[in-house]
Design an enzyme around this catalytic site. Structure first.
Site: not given
Ligand code: NAP
Length: 358
Positions: A157, A250
């Site tokens: 991002c 950002h």
């Molecule tokens: N936030 C941003 O702006 C952003 C930008 C670019 C990229 N990203 C990337 O996108 C990804 C997700 O980010 P996020 O911010 O959305 O994270 P988040 O809010 O912490 O959500 C994580 C997701 O992963 C699932 N998960 C966690 N452990 C798991 C497991 N063992 N097996 C299967 N599913 C699992 C969770 O499910 P449960 O609810 O069931 O635990 C939840 O749906 C990351 O790789 C991050 O680096 C984020």
């Protein structure tokens, strides 16, 4: 063309919730499956996401009663879908294993995770810029032994606030670039409720972010040679990344020098006229104007500007000649829209429009 059946992996997370919202009534895609961790399998989406729902609008009706499947149940999820949007927080090796398994099950993977960003035959797509990198998919399919399945990733991002400008000015050959990013807390999947320490605070470290911010633009600026993507070696970037008390958006301050320095007029003309496949094909999530240039000295501002064009535009301002470098400017982009789920959806729309999902 009929709608493509899709799934969202990590649907309960911050980025996953955005996917659920953006894919409501989508003209190209029909959401058939929502997946989360084993902890939530069998629950309805509404039960599982509960008070973690962080979007401005309510949970879309179509998603409320959908029963969650396990991200790791590749066998069964693959039977329902042709494409998955992946946004899961797990260890890199685990992500690599399941994303590749989906591709081998002939499912297209559009990933927000960083696990495959350095694969030489895995395009890291900024849809207005490097669609020529999609040529590497042929090499990838041969390596995986697939007919339809492949992986495309979205860049980090942080880089969206400046990489489109460097790309739009590619013909002037940017050589050196020094950047500081001021990154929102939703980039860590958090809100002020879940991260109260961020109120009135700045944290001068975001794990792994500086390396991504320095290296990923080089891959996007690179060329396809012998079927694989070779990153640019003519540009050097140094970046500091800090977390600031902002929910979404950002900001980046940028200093850049070129081999052939453009005039300020050329600089502005190139970035404001720059467009790509999303604009040419008028895709559903394409901003009409990709890079917006502000002349006011106090813009772009997070509060005023981050949602411009549905959070899909790149905002630039404060363009001036610099004492040490050729130019300095300030960029802004929405990290969970353009920088995450919106960028993922636009990447998939681009694949659809270019015939990669047929
Ligand atoms: N936030 C941003 O702006 C952003 C930008 C670019 C990229 N990203 C990337 O996108 C990804 C997700 O980010 P996020 O911010 O959305 O994270 P988040 O809010 O912490 O959500 C994580 C997701 O992963 C699932 N998960 C966690 N452990 C798991 C497991 N063992 N097996 C299967 N599913 C699992 C969770 O499910 P449960 O609810 O069931 O635990 C939840 O749906 C990351 O790789 C991050 O680096 C984020």
């Amino acid at each position: 063309m009929k709608k493509v059946n899709v799934g969202i992996l990590g649907a309960t997370g911050m980025v996953g919730q955005r996917f659920v919202t953006l894919l409501k009534d989508h003209p190209f895609f029909e959401v058939k499956v929502l997946c989360a961790s084993y902890r939530n399998v069998g629950k309805t989406y509404e039960e599982a996401v509960g008070s973690k729902w962080a979007m401005e609008e309510d949970i879309p009706e179509y998603a409320r009663k959908m029963v969650l499947m396990d991200v790791l149940d590749v066998e069964n999820v693959s039977k329902e879908v042709d494409l998955v949007f992946s946004a899961v927080k797990m260890e890199k090796d685990e992500i690599k294993a399941f994303e590749e398994a989906y591709a081998r099950h002939e499912v297209v993977v559009v990933s927000n995770n960083s696990a495959f960003r350095w694969g030489e035959d895995v395009p890291m797509l900024l849809p207005e810029c490097n669609v020529d990198h999609l040529k590497a998919i042929e090499h990838q399919k041969k390596r995986l032994g697939t007919k339809k399945g492949f992986i495309v990733v979205k860049p980090n991002c942080s880089i969206q606030s400046y990489t489109p400008v460097l790309y739009a000015l590619k013909e002037y050959e940017p050589t050196t670039c020094v950047i500081s990013t001021y990154q929102a807390i939703s980039g860590a999947g958090r809100t002020f409720e879940t991260w109260p320490e961020m109120v009135e605070n700045i944290i001068p470290y975001i794990g792994g972010e500086e390396e991504k911010s320095e290296k990923e633009p080089l891959k996007i600026m690179g060329e396809v040679k012998d079927g694989v993507i070779v990153p640019s070696d003519s540009l050097k970037i140094s970046c500091s990344c800090v977390r600031v008390p902002v929910l979404n958006g950002h900001t980046a301050t940028v200093r850049v020098s070129f081999k052939k320095k453009p005039t300020k007029e050329e600089f502005i003309k190139k970035i404001t006229e720059f467009k790509g496949v999303p604009q040419e094909k008028d895709l559903p999530h394409a901003p009409k104007q990709f890079i917006h240039y502000f002349t006011e000295s106090d813009r772009p501002q997070v509060k005023l500007d981050v949602d411009l064009e549905g959070g899909m535009a790149i905002m630039i301002g404060r363009l001036e000649e610099d004492n040490l470098y050729d130019y300095k400017f300030i960029g802004l982009s929405h990290n969970t829209l353009r920088g995450a789920a919106g960028g993922g959806v636009l990447s998939a729309e681009t694949l659809y429009a270019l015939g990669y999902l047929e």
